[in-house]
Design an enzyme around this catalytic site. Structure first.
Site, mmCIF file in Angstrom:
data_model
loop_
_atom_site.group_PDB
_atom_site.id
_atom_site.type_symbol
_atom_site.label_atom_id
_atom_site.label_comp_id
_atom_site.label_asym_id
_atom_site.label_seq_id
_atom_site.Cartn_x
_atom_site.Cartn_y
_atom_site.Cartn_z
ATOM 1 N N CYS A 258 -1.483 7.664 -3.598
ATOM 2 C CA CYS A 258 -2.811 7.446 -3.020
ATOM 3 C C CYS A 258 -2.676 6.895 -1.604
ATOM 4 O O CYS A 258 -3.335 7.371 -0.674
ATOM 5 C CB CYS A 258 -3.608 6.491 -3.917
ATOM 6 S SG CYS A 258 -5.316 6.289 -3.428
ATOM 7 N N CYS A 259 -1.806 5.889 -1.412
ATOM 8 C CA CYS A 259 -1.595 5.328 -0.071
ATOM 9 C C CYS A 259 -0.998 6.378 0.870
ATOM 10 O O CYS A 259 -1.340 6.420 2.047
ATOM 11 C CB CYS A 259 -0.656 4.122 -0.128
ATOM 12 S SG CYS A 259 -1.463 2.548 -0.458
ATOM 13 N N CYS B 56 -7.949 -1.865 0.593
ATOM 14 C CA CYS B 56 -8.981 -1.116 -0.118
ATOM 15 C C CYS B 56 -9.521 -1.947 -1.287
ATOM 16 O O CYS B 56 -8.768 -2.685 -1.934
ATOM 17 C CB CYS B 56 -8.390 0.172 -0.662
ATOM 18 S SG CYS B 56 -7.858 1.326 0.606
ATOM 19 N N CYS C 74 -7.792 -2.170 -4.755
ATOM 20 C CA CYS C 74 -6.425 -2.701 -4.757
ATOM 21 C C CYS C 74 -6.345 -4.101 -4.137
ATOM 22 O O CYS C 74 -5.261 -4.567 -3.793
ATOM 23 C CB CYS C 74 -5.495 -1.754 -4.011
ATOM 24 S SG CYS C 74 -5.493 -0.086 -4.698
ATOM 25 N N CYS D 117 1.758 -0.876 1.839
ATOM 26 C CA CYS D 117 1.104 0.439 1.865
ATOM 27 C C CYS D 117 2.081 1.543 2.205
ATOM 28 O O CYS D 117 1.798 2.711 2.015
ATOM 29 C CB CYS D 117 0.031 0.491 2.956
ATOM 30 S SG CYS D 117 -1.087 -0.867 3.022
HETATM 31 S S1 SF4 Z 1 -4.714 0.623 -1.055
HETATM 32 FE FE1 SF4 Z 1 -5.300 1.509 -3.069
HETATM 33 S S2 SF4 Z 1 -7.170 2.756 -2.766
HETATM 34 FE FE2 SF4 Z 1 -6.243 2.310 -0.735
HETATM 35 S S3 SF4 Z 1 -5.021 4.073 -0.284
HETATM 36 FE FE3 SF4 Z 1 -3.642 2.584 -1.238
HETATM 37 S S4 SF4 Z 1 -3.696 2.984 -3.476
HETATM 38 FE FE4 SF4 Z 1 -5.419 4.124 -2.505
#
Ligand code: SF4
Length: 234
Positions: A121-122, A204, A207, A230
């Site tokens: 996701c990151c 985010c 998280c 991240c």
């Molecule tokens: S901090 Fe969490 S929601 Fe944001 S990009 Fe990374 S995994 Fe995705």
């Protein structure tokens, strides 16, 4: 001049500045950045506060500011981003966005990818948009500090960012928490309202958790998971 040669020149520049600016103040590092790169550098901000933006505008009022629009931010973070535009009207905020909206990502990978695979996701929502945006610049400025985490303890003020292929400047790398707070208080710096609610390292919303009094500020990021970064500063 080929791109490779340009990169080699930039790397040599970074290596030289890393030595010469090893003990530079934040403003000295930023003056060097603005003097060396002109319009070809950008200041990254997670909109936790405007400390780095304020410092940068003292040497270049119309500086570019990079904000990763992940689609998962707290409303307060978006509000802080918008407030920066009001407080620093000459600044140009560059919103770096993922190729897919959150809905499109959910459709392809399933919902809540951040729970199942936060690294992916990151990568999709932060690492790739960052890399794509940085490709337009020769240097970027970050607010990384050595006290943030053991992995950041040796952060230099100027370095070569091998992964993204540009110079990386960390003007407040040596600042203690006390120095950081003193800058905010003495200049009335804009701060994300979530900080006063106990969110000491804001990313985010899915998280980021509140941090218990006295605990490591970054313990609120990906709480309960082994992930601590991240992938932006590795
Ligand atoms: S901090 Fe969490 S929601 Fe944001 S990009 Fe990374 S995994 Fe995705």
């Amino acid at each position: 001049m080929t791109a490779v040669t340009a990169d080699e020149d930039l790397k040599a520049l970074a290596d030289k500045a890393s030595v010469e600016l090893a003990d530079a103040t934040a403003l000295e590092a930023l003056e060097w950045t603005a003097g060396t790169f002109g319009n070809d550098f950008i200041v990254a901000s997670n909109m936790q506060d405007a400390v780095l933006i304020d410092l940068a505008t003292r040497v270049k009022s119309d500086v570019d500011v990079l904000f990763l629009q992940t689609g998962y931010h707290f409303a307060e973070t978006i509000g802080t981003r918008d407030a920066v535009e009001t407080v620093y009207p000459d600044v140009r905020i560059v919103d770096a966005q993922a190729a897919q909206s959150v809905a499109e990502q959910d459709a392809e990978y399933g919902p809540k990818l951040y729970e199942r695979d936060p690294n992916q996701c990151c990568f999709l929502r932060k690492v790739v948009p960052l890399r794509n945006t940085l490709a337009n610049y020769k240097a970027w400025v970050t607010g990384v500090r050595r006290v943030d985490a053991p992995t950041r303890a040796n952060t230099p003020i100027v370095t070569w960012d091998e992964r993204n292929g540009l110079v990386k400047v960390n003007p407040i790398a040596p600042w203690t928490d006390e120095e950081f707070r003193a800058y905010i208080d003495s200049r009335g710096i804009l701060e994300n309202p979530l900080v006063s609610e106990g969110y000491l390292s804001i990313g985010c919303a899915p998280c980021t958790a509140k941090v218990a009094p006295g605990a490591d500020p970054r313990s609120g990021r990906w709480a309960g998971k082994s992930k601590t970064e991240c992938g932006l500063h590795g």
